[in-house]
Design a protein around this motif. Structure first.
Motif, short mmCIF file in Angstrom:
data_model
loop_
_atom_site.label_atom_id
_atom_site.label_comp_id
_atom_site.label_asym_id
_atom_site.label_seq_id
_atom_site.Cartn_x
_atom_site.Cartn_y
_atom_site.Cartn_z
N GLU A 14 0.81 -1.22 0.00
CA GLU A 14 0.00 0.00 0.00
C GLU A 14 0.84 1.27 0.00
OE1 GLU A 14 0.37 -1.07 4.43
OE2 GLU A 14 0.29 -2.08 2.47
N ARG A 15 2.15 1.15 0.33
CA ARG A 15 2.98 2.35 0.43
C ARG A 15 4.33 2.13 -0.24
NH1 ARG A 15 7.01 4.41 3.55
NH2 ARG A 15 7.21 2.45 4.71
N PRO A 16 4.76 3.04 -1.12
CA PRO A 16 6.05 2.87 -1.78
C PRO A 16 7.21 3.20 -0.84
CG PRO A 16 5.08 4.95 -2.44
CD PRO A 16 4.06 4.26 -1.59
N TYR A 17 8.38 2.65 -1.16
CA TYR A 17 9.59 2.97 -0.40
C TYR A 17 10.14 4.30 -0.89
CZ TYR A 17 9.55 -1.87 1.16
OH TYR A 17 9.18 -3.06 1.71
N SER A 18 10.66 5.08 0.05
CA SER A 18 11.37 6.30 -0.34
C SER A 18 12.74 5.92 -0.87
CB SER A 18 11.50 7.24 0.86
OG SER A 18 12.43 6.71 1.80
N ASP A 19 13.45 6.89 -1.44
CA ASP A 19 14.77 6.61 -2.00
C ASP A 19 15.76 6.14 -0.95
OD1 ASP A 19 13.90 7.21 -4.52
OD2 ASP A 19 14.57 9.31 -4.46
N ARG A 20 15.50 6.47 0.32
CA ARG A 20 16.41 6.09 1.39
C ARG A 20 15.98 4.81 2.11
NH1 ARG A 20 18.15 11.75 4.41
NH2 ARG A 20 19.00 12.80 2.55
N GLU A 21 14.84 4.28 1.74
CA GLU A 21 14.32 3.08 2.39
C GLU A 21 14.63 1.82 1.59
OE1 GLU A 21 10.34 3.78 4.85
OE2 GLU A 21 10.14 4.43 2.77
N SER B 87 4.03 -0.54 -5.54
CA SER B 87 3.05 0.18 -4.73
C SER B 87 2.51 1.34 -5.55
CB SER B 87 3.70 0.75 -3.47
OG SER B 87 4.50 -0.21 -2.83
N PRO B 88 1.26 1.73 -5.32
CA PRO B 88 0.77 2.97 -5.93
C PRO B 88 1.65 4.14 -5.48
CG PRO B 88 -1.04 1.72 -4.97
CD PRO B 88 0.22 1.06 -4.51
N ALA B 89 1.96 5.05 -6.39
CA ALA B 89 2.80 6.19 -6.03
C ALA B 89 2.15 7.03 -4.93
CB ALA B 89 3.07 7.05 -7.27
N GLN B 90 0.81 7.08 -4.94
CA GLN B 90 0.07 7.77 -3.89
C GLN B 90 -0.26 6.75 -2.81
OE1 GLN B 90 -0.56 11.10 -3.82
NE2 GLN B 90 -1.36 10.82 -1.74
N PRO B 91 0.37 6.84 -1.62
CA PRO B 91 0.15 5.82 -0.58
C PRO B 91 -1.32 5.63 -0.23
CG PRO B 91 1.94 7.30 0.02
CD PRO B 91 1.28 7.90 -1.18
N LEU B 92 -1.66 4.38 0.10
CA LEU B 92 -3.02 4.04 0.50
C LEU B 92 -3.08 3.87 2.02
CD1 LEU B 92 -3.75 1.26 -2.16
CD2 LEU B 92 -4.41 3.68 -2.30
N THR B 93 -4.20 4.20 2.60
CA THR B 93 -4.45 3.88 3.99
C THR B 93 -5.02 2.47 4.04
OG1 THR B 93 -4.91 6.19 4.55
CG2 THR B 93 -5.73 4.51 6.07
N PHE B 94 -4.37 1.60 4.82
CA PHE B 94 -4.77 0.19 4.80
C PHE B 94 -6.23 0.04 5.23
CE2 PHE B 94 -5.07 -4.21 6.16
CZ PHE B 94 -4.46 -4.86 5.09
N SER B 95 -7.02 -0.56 4.35
CA SER B 95 -8.45 -0.75 4.58
C SER B 95 -8.93 -1.78 3.57
CB SER B 95 -9.21 0.57 4.38
OG SER B 95 -9.05 1.01 3.03
N ARG B 96 -10.20 -2.15 3.67
CA ARG B 96 -10.74 -3.08 2.68
C ARG B 96 -10.69 -2.47 1.28
NH1 ARG B 96 -15.43 -4.53 0.03
NH2 ARG B 96 -15.66 -6.80 -0.30
N ALA B 97 -10.98 -1.18 1.18
CA ALA B 97 -10.92 -0.52 -0.13
C ALA B 97 -9.50 -0.55 -0.69
CB ALA B 97 -11.41 0.92 -0.01
N ALA B 98 -8.51 -0.35 0.20
CA ALA B 98 -7.11 -0.40 -0.24
C ALA B 98 -6.76 -1.80 -0.72
CB ALA B 98 -6.20 0.03 0.89
N CYS B 99 -7.24 -2.82 -0.01
CA CYS B 99 -6.97 -4.21 -0.43
C CYS B 99 -7.55 -4.48 -1.80
CB CYS B 99 -7.54 -5.19 0.60
SG CYS B 99 -6.70 -5.16 2.19
N LEU B 100 -8.75 -3.97 -2.05
CA LEU B 100 -9.37 -4.15 -3.36
C LEU B 100 -8.56 -3.44 -4.45
CD1 LEU B 100 -13.15 -3.69 -2.45
CD2 LEU B 100 -11.96 -5.83 -2.99
#
Length: 302
Positions: free
Chosen positions: A245-252, A271-284
């Motif tokens: 749900e969340r991309p790694y930064s360049d330092r991660e 990961s989507p470039a725009q981070p998702l808040t973990f939820s059922r909608a995010a899982c979908l």
């Protein structure tokens, strides 16, 4: 890849088209040597290719007489690599015995031609092509084998970098082996709540066959049963595209076994470039992204 993980549901005597991989035995000399520059596009003079060794030349010569083993065997394409051999093989009528017996005869012919007793590992890896499969995708994948190897060898940091890409119109970030996206055998792993044990076990067998034979499993691997698939496929030597749900930064960097699989070239984390808040909608949304990847939707690197 795991050896000899056959598809229990499939008749290996029947008409079918296969993508086969035969691995070099540890005792065998190399089949050839990589040459060329990965900065030169495929098909142009100086682009990566494999110079066959004397053993590799003998393997290529033996392939020319494949139909003497059985007239139903038709070789569409092959790629000789330093430590393995790819075959796109069509069985055009029912065989009198399983395909593995015919491959064993081919190996024995190589032994007779070279005087060696151990050229290939036992067994082979197979992917079974569905009737609607676009063969051009497989042709391109096999043809690009030397190029992909050259990219990895000539770029030591290839497996440890962040890249930007767009998948089916969705901006994404990725870390790991981006070459996994070019694999023509990508299967989405998704287990629904309504799946009974019979449905799950049938799907599990198909996913394990894909993973053990050089294909890719793509999923967020969130549910208990999806994690079970990942664990089992990992033991089989499988490779993965992990959706998060969340991309790694360049330092991660990834941690634990995800990092190890990335450095081994066995994982790509998307990961989507725009981070998702973990939820059922995010899982979908993550499952939708996995489905797009497995369906060979448009993927563009930025």
């Amino acid at each position: 890849m795991s050896k000899n993980y056959r598809a229990k549901w499939h008749d290996y005597r029947a008409r079918c088209i296969y993508h086969l991989t035969l691995m070099k035995s540890p005792e065998s000399p190399y089949f050839g040597q990589l040459a060329g520059d990965c900065k030169i596009p495929i098909g142009q003079l100086g682009s990566p290719y494999v110079i066959a060794s004397p053993l590799g030349a003998a393997i290529k010569q033996t392939l020319r007489s494949l139909r003497t083993i059985h007239p139903a065997l038709r070789l569409y394409q092959y790629a000789l690599m330093p430590d393995h051999l790819h075959l796109l093989l069509s069985v055009e009528s029912e065989l009198d015995e399983i395909l593995g017996r015919k491959i064993a005869i081919f190996k024995q012919q190589v032994h007779s031609a070279t005087g060696l007793t151990s050229v290939f590992e036992s067994g082979f890896n197979d992917q079974i092509l569905k009737p609607d499969r676009n063969l051009n995708v497989i042709f391109d994948y096999i043809r690009a084998n030397p190029y992909r190897l050259a990219v990895r060898l000539q770029n030591p940091e290839f497996f440890r970098r962040n890249v930007a890409l767009v998948i089916n119109g969705i901006p994404c970030k990725a870390y790991g082996n981006t070459q996994l996206l070019s694999n023509p055998f990508i299967e989405q792993v998704v287990v629904h709540r309504a799946d009974n044990d019979s449905t799950f076990n049938s799907s599990k067998e198909r996913w394990f066959h894909t993973a053990a034979n050089g294909g890719i499993l793509v999923s967020p691997f969130i549910s208990k049963r999806e994690k079970e698939i990942r664990d089992g496929a990992e033991e089989l030597g499988g490779r993965f595209i992990l959706i998060t749900e969340r991309p790694y930064s360049d330092r991660e960097k990834p941690t634990g076994r995800d990092f190890e699989l990335c450095t081994q070239g066995r994982m790509l984390i998307i990961s989507p470039a725009q981070p998702l808040t973990f939820s059922r909608a995010a899982c979908l949304q993550m499952n939708s992204l996995a489905q797009a990847i497995s369906s060979a939707n448009t993927i563009q690197f930025i």
